[in-house]
Write an enzyme that holds these catalytic residues in place. Structure first.
Site, PDB file in Angstrom:
ATOM      1  N   ASP A 137       0.781  -1.242   0.000  1.00 30.12           N
ATOM      2  CA  ASP A 137       0.000   0.000   0.000  1.00 30.12           C
ATOM      3  C   ASP A 137       0.813   1.292   0.000  1.00 30.12           C
ATOM      4  OD1 ASP A 137       0.852   0.261   2.592  1.00 30.12           O
ATOM      5  OD2 ASP A 137      -1.125   0.299   3.503  1.00 30.12           O
ATOM      6  N   LEU A 172      -3.331  -6.481   2.649  1.00 31.30           N
ATOM      7  CA  LEU A 172      -3.522  -6.675   1.220  1.00 31.30           C
ATOM      8  C   LEU A 172      -2.240  -6.410   0.437  1.00 31.30           C
ATOM      9  CD1 LEU A 172      -6.947  -4.826   0.756  1.00 31.30           C
ATOM     10  CD2 LEU A 172      -6.574  -7.301   0.964  1.00 31.30           C
ATOM     11  N   CYS A 194     -26.432  -2.689   9.641  1.00 32.54           N
ATOM     12  CA  CYS A 194     -25.471  -2.516  10.743  1.00 32.54           C
ATOM     13  C   CYS A 194     -24.697  -1.210  10.591  1.00 32.54           C
ATOM     14  CB  CYS A 194     -24.504  -3.703  10.775  1.00 32.54           C
ATOM     15  SG  CYS A 194     -23.214  -3.558  12.043  1.00 32.54           S
ATOM     16  N   CYS A 217      -9.944  11.282  11.905  1.00 30.35           N
ATOM     17  CA  CYS A 217      -9.646   9.877  12.221  1.00 30.35           C
ATOM     18  C   CYS A 217      -8.436   9.778  13.147  1.00 30.35           C
ATOM     19  CB  CYS A 217      -9.391   9.117  10.928  1.00 30.35           C
ATOM     20  SG  CYS A 217      -8.899   7.398  11.162  1.00 30.35           S
ATOM     21  N   SER A 219      -6.405   7.329  13.592  1.00 30.59           N
ATOM     22  CA  SER A 219      -5.242   6.763  12.904  1.00 30.59           C
ATOM     23  C   SER A 219      -4.482   7.858  12.162  1.00 30.59           C
ATOM     24  CB  SER A 219      -5.671   5.662  11.933  1.00 30.59           C
ATOM     25  OG  SER A 219      -6.037   4.503  12.627  1.00 30.59           O
ATOM     26  N   LYS A 226       1.408  15.753  11.375  1.00 28.93           N
ATOM     27  CA  LYS A 226       2.740  16.079  11.885  1.00 28.93           C
ATOM     28  C   LYS A 226       2.757  17.145  12.978  1.00 28.93           C
ATOM     29  CE  LYS A 226       4.923  14.829   7.491  1.00 28.93           C
ATOM     30  NZ  LYS A 226       5.706  15.307   6.327  1.00 28.93           N
TER      31      LYS A 226
END
Length: 377
Positions: A137, A172, A194, A217, A219, A226
């Site tokens: 990725d 992946l 859901c 987010c 993550s 930064k």
């Protein structure tokens, strides 16, 4: 005859993938995701990518596999299960500990996956002829839409790939080839009504199902961002210091590793729930040593300490105050600013005021001065 030979090559690929540790393998074509380009353009227009400028710079190649490599005829998608043995949300209740995303609790998966892809690709090329290219990725490849087109899973409402067999826990990788292989059928979306992944997000990073605003987010905030983390998100971070597994963890398609298939990467014991006290003491050399071979190392010690200090401020643990106070004099403004915020959360008002009088007067960085001015007391 050609079709039979291509089917044989595909079976060979499946055997090779299984032999090196992949759990799923499927094939799609470079024109299988025609809608991906427009969705990417809208994502960039909405500025949902935040400061990830590389997404804009590679948008054209990312939108179409044939633009990235015009000679490609088939795309082989591979997936490896990294599901945890235990519920990764349990550590969020242990505020003296740090939560590191499951995928980062072992070696950097880019290195592991790429090495295995090269093994398969070289054996395939030797048998099939033609050219091959491998991608993980870090390359401009839209792996999740391609994996969905190949039938490995579907992109859930949290935008991650979901597999009926492995839930949301899949690494992946892809092999592009000039060989023509029989494509697999796409997977159907099984999310239904859901919305567990949307509702659990601590920062409301999903403006709508199947859409992610990276700027909100955790993550993104703890890894890609930064600068100082905006005050509005700091409490929501809790003790998450690298990534966030909340939306992945609650997916009802998940199975813990011992209940289903064994994950290929076992978490390092020292990274499952490390003590904040130990992490706050890391200098650059100790940080590099602790996270050698880990993806955590890529964000550097200063960003990592920024995250750990926010976790310290959220911990309510005043035994961490000596280390927080020490980091008020750190060479990095990013660390100093986070230390000011943590101090404001943990220290008695008189201690905070005393330190502010002593340290703010000599502070030269505007971002740190802003922290001193706006700290809650």
């Amino acid at each position: 005859m050609k079709r039979a030979n291509n089917e044989k090559l595909k079976r060979f690929l499946a055997e090779e993938a299984k032999a090196v540790g992949f759990d799923l393998m499927a094939v799609t074509t470079p024109d299988a995701i025609p809608q991906a380009g427009e969705r990417l353009r809208q994502y960039l227009t909405d500025r949902h990518h935040g400061t990830m400028e590389w997404m804009e710079e590679t948008a054209e190649r990312r939108a179409s596999p044939s633009t990235l490599w015009p000679e490609v005829r088939s795309i082989i998608m591979l997936a490896m299960n990294y599901g945890p043995q235990e519920d990764p949300l349990a550590v969020l209740k242990r505020r003296d500990r740090a939560a590191i995303s499951v995928y980062a609790q072992n070696r950097d998966y880019h290195d592991i996956i790429k090495g295995k892809l090269k093994q398969i690709a070289s054996r395939f090329a030797a048998r099939a002829g033609g050219d091959v290219k491998v991608f993980v990725d870090t390359a401009p490849v839209m792996e999740k839409p391609l994996a969905a087109a190949a039938g490995i899973g579907w992109q859930g409402k949290h935008t991650n790939l979901v597999s009926r067999e492995f839930g949301s826990w899949l690494f992946l990788g892809s092999i592009f080839t000039t060989a023509e292989l029989p494509p697999d059928e796409p997977e159907t979306d099984h999310c239904g009504s859901c919305r567990a992944c949307l509702d659990i997000c601590p920062t409301q990073a999903f403006p709508a199902p199947y859409r992610l605003d990276a700027r909100r987010c955790i993550s993104y905030l703890t890894i890609e961002h930064k600068g100082p983390i905006a005050p509005e998100f700091r409490k929501a971070l809790g003790n998450r210091i690298y990534g966030c597994d909340d939306c992945l963890s609650v997916c009802p398609w998940n199975k813990f590793a011992e209940e289903a298939h064994e994950a290929k990467l076992r978490a390092r014991e020292d990274l499952k729930a490390p003590r904040l006290e130990a992490l706050l003491a890391l200098d650059d050399a100790a940080f590099r040593a602790l996270f050698s071979g880990s993806p955590v190392k890529r964000i550097g010690r200063d960003r990592f300490l920024r995250n750990a200090l926010i976790a310290a401020g959220n911990s309510g643990d005043r035994t961490l105050l000596p280390q927080v106070e020490k980091l008020l004099g750190d060479p990095s403004p990013l660390v100093r600013g986070a230390a000011v915020w943590a101090l404001g959360q943990l220290a008695e008002p008189q201690i905070f005021i005393k330190l502010r009088k002593r340290l703010a007067a000599s502070e030269m960085d505007d971002t740190v001065l802003d922290e001193w001015r706006t700290a809650e007391q």
